[in-house]
Scaffold this motif. Structure first.
Motif, short mmCIF file in Angstrom:
data_model
loop_
_atom_site.label_atom_id
_atom_site.label_comp_id
_atom_site.label_asym_id
_atom_site.label_seq_id
_atom_site.Cartn_x
_atom_site.Cartn_y
_atom_site.Cartn_z
N THR A 137 -4.65 -9.67 10.48
CA THR A 137 -3.23 -10.01 10.54
C THR A 137 -2.43 -8.98 11.34
O THR A 137 -1.25 -8.79 11.08
CB THR A 137 -2.66 -10.11 9.11
OG1 THR A 137 -2.92 -8.87 8.42
CG2 THR A 137 -3.29 -11.27 8.35
N GLY A 138 -3.08 -8.32 12.28
CA GLY A 138 -2.39 -7.34 13.09
C GLY A 138 -1.88 -6.14 12.31
O GLY A 138 -0.92 -5.50 12.71
N GLY A 139 -2.51 -5.85 11.19
CA GLY A 139 -2.12 -4.69 10.38
C GLY A 139 -1.20 -5.00 9.22
O GLY A 139 -0.97 -4.15 8.36
N LEU A 140 -0.65 -6.21 9.15
CA LEU A 140 0.25 -6.58 8.04
C LEU A 140 -0.59 -6.97 6.83
O LEU A 140 -1.49 -7.81 6.92
CB LEU A 140 1.15 -7.75 8.47
CG LEU A 140 2.13 -8.26 7.41
CD1 LEU A 140 3.10 -7.16 6.99
CD2 LEU A 140 2.89 -9.46 7.95
N HIS A 141 -0.30 -6.35 5.70
CA HIS A 141 -1.04 -6.65 4.47
C HIS A 141 -0.21 -6.26 3.25
O HIS A 141 0.80 -5.56 3.37
CB HIS A 141 -2.38 -5.90 4.45
CG HIS A 141 -2.23 -4.41 4.56
ND1 HIS A 141 -1.88 -3.78 5.74
CD2 HIS A 141 -2.37 -3.43 3.65
CE1 HIS A 141 -1.83 -2.48 5.55
NE2 HIS A 141 -2.11 -2.23 4.28
N LEU A 142 -0.63 -6.74 2.12
CA LEU A 142 0.01 -6.41 0.85
C LEU A 142 -0.96 -5.59 0.01
O LEU A 142 -2.17 -5.78 0.10
CB LEU A 142 0.36 -7.69 0.07
CG LEU A 142 1.22 -8.73 0.77
CD1 LEU A 142 1.35 -9.97 -0.11
CD2 LEU A 142 2.58 -8.16 1.11
N HIS A 143 -0.41 -4.70 -0.80
CA HIS A 143 -1.21 -3.99 -1.80
C HIS A 143 -0.56 -4.22 -3.15
O HIS A 143 0.65 -4.06 -3.30
CB HIS A 143 -1.23 -2.48 -1.55
CG HIS A 143 -2.20 -2.05 -0.51
ND1 HIS A 143 -3.56 -2.26 -0.62
CD2 HIS A 143 -2.00 -1.42 0.66
CE1 HIS A 143 -4.15 -1.77 0.45
NE2 HIS A 143 -3.23 -1.27 1.25
N THR A 144 -1.37 -4.61 -4.13
CA THR A 144 -0.91 -4.58 -5.50
C THR A 144 -1.22 -3.18 -6.00
O THR A 144 -2.35 -2.71 -5.86
CB THR A 144 -1.65 -5.61 -6.37
OG1 THR A 144 -1.53 -6.90 -5.78
CG2 THR A 144 -1.09 -5.63 -7.80
N ILE A 145 -0.21 -2.52 -6.54
CA ILE A 145 -0.42 -1.18 -7.09
C ILE A 145 -0.06 -1.21 -8.57
O ILE A 145 0.79 -1.99 -9.00
CB ILE A 145 0.40 -0.10 -6.34
CG1 ILE A 145 1.89 -0.42 -6.37
CG2 ILE A 145 -0.10 0.06 -4.91
CD1 ILE A 145 2.77 0.71 -5.83
N ARG A 146 -0.73 -0.37 -9.35
CA ARG A 146 -0.46 -0.28 -10.78
C ARG A 146 -0.14 1.17 -11.10
O ARG A 146 -0.83 2.08 -10.65
CB ARG A 146 -1.68 -0.72 -11.59
CG ARG A 146 -1.47 -0.60 -13.10
CD ARG A 146 -2.66 -1.08 -13.92
NE ARG A 146 -2.77 -2.52 -13.79
CZ ARG A 146 -3.83 -3.15 -13.28
NH1 ARG A 146 -4.85 -2.49 -12.84
NH2 ARG A 146 -3.85 -4.47 -13.22
N GLY A 147 0.92 1.35 -11.87
CA GLY A 147 1.32 2.68 -12.28
C GLY A 147 1.65 2.71 -13.75
O GLY A 147 1.78 1.66 -14.40
N GLU A 148 1.81 3.91 -14.26
CA GLU A 148 2.14 4.10 -15.66
C GLU A 148 3.50 3.51 -16.00
O GLU A 148 3.71 2.96 -17.07
CB GLU A 148 2.14 5.61 -15.94
CG GLU A 148 2.06 5.99 -17.37
CD GLU A 148 1.90 7.49 -17.50
OE1 GLU A 148 2.92 8.15 -17.81
OE2 GLU A 148 0.79 7.98 -17.30
N ASP A 149 4.44 3.64 -15.04
CA ASP A 149 5.79 3.15 -15.26
C ASP A 149 6.46 2.93 -13.90
O ASP A 149 5.85 3.17 -12.85
CB ASP A 149 6.61 4.13 -16.12
CG ASP A 149 6.58 5.55 -15.57
OD1 ASP A 149 6.47 5.73 -14.33
OD2 ASP A 149 6.68 6.49 -16.38
N ASP A 150 7.71 2.48 -13.92
CA ASP A 150 8.42 2.20 -12.67
C ASP A 150 8.59 3.43 -11.79
O ASP A 150 8.61 3.32 -10.56
CB ASP A 150 9.79 1.57 -12.95
CG ASP A 150 9.68 0.10 -13.30
OD1 ASP A 150 8.76 -0.57 -12.80
OD2 ASP A 150 10.53 -0.38 -14.08
N SER A 151 8.70 4.61 -12.39
CA SER A 151 8.87 5.80 -11.56
C SER A 151 7.64 6.06 -10.71
O SER A 151 7.76 6.50 -9.55
CB SER A 151 9.23 7.03 -12.41
OG SER A 151 8.16 7.40 -13.25
N ALA A 152 6.45 5.79 -11.21
CA ALA A 152 5.22 5.94 -10.42
C ALA A 152 5.23 4.95 -9.26
O ALA A 152 4.88 5.30 -8.12
CB ALA A 152 3.99 5.74 -11.29
N LEU A 153 5.65 3.72 -9.53
CA LEU A 153 5.71 2.71 -8.47
C LEU A 153 6.75 3.08 -7.43
O LEU A 153 6.53 2.88 -6.22
CB LEU A 153 6.01 1.34 -9.07
CG LEU A 153 5.00 0.82 -10.10
CD1 LEU A 153 5.45 -0.53 -10.64
CD2 LEU A 153 3.61 0.74 -9.51
#
Length: 171
Positions: A137-153
């Motif tokens: 996709t020419g470098g366009l991508h999504l990552h799902t990330i998981r953190g302890e809380d919103d501050s980590a995200l």
């Protein structure tokens, strides 16, 4: 041990593991072939158990925390910097997602939680010679990330912005 007991043992092992567990490791532990484990995991998924295959083994999807999806854009040379920055914020990189014009959404499970995980992933990528999904996709991508809380995200999103890897829709 019958098949039901073996499947319960697989779930117990995955639910208590601190990282991915390979089919080969499960096979050794349970005294069966790798193919038996692969079949057992398929049956567990079919009845609704949240087991995901990653490049480093199986994981249970019962992870605590909150998730967010980040839209990222960079060339292949930025992959290690991106993944390292994300795990350095205390987040897990759950997956990578691209939108393919023929197949629709393609998702690759990553489950990267540390610099060690990232280094192993990068080494495997280099050994295999495989291109990252984002190259489709020419470098366009999504990552799902998981953190302890919103501050980590928020830290993770800020880190991607500082690297210039957050995709910004042109208006």
């Amino acid at each position: 041990m019958d098949a039901q007991e073996r499947r319960r043992a697989i779930l117990q092992r995955l639910n208590t593991a601190t990282g991915p567990v390979s089919a080969a490791a499960l096979a050794r532990e349970l005294g069966v072939s790798r193919q038996i484990i692969v079949g057992d995991v398929a049956l567990l998924r079919a009845v609704g158990h949240p087991v995901t295959a990653t490049p480093r083994g199986y994981v249970s999807d019962r992870s605590p925390g909150v998730t967010r999806t980040l839209a990222c854009l960079h060339d292949g040379a930025g992959m290690e910097a991106e993944l390292t920055a994300l795990v350095d914020t205390g987040c897990e990189v759950v997956d990578v997602i691209v939108e393919h014009p023929i197949y629709g959404q393609l998702t690759g499970q990553l489950r990267l939680r540390s610099r060690y995980d990232v280094s192993q992933f990068i080494a495997q990528s280099e050994r295999s010679g495989a291109q990252p999904l984002s190259q489709l996709t020419g470098g366009l991508h999504l990552h799902t990330i998981r953190g302890e809380d919103d501050s980590a995200l928020n830290r993770a999103e800020e880190a991607m912005g500082e690297l210039g890897f957050l995709w910004q829709e042109e208006v």
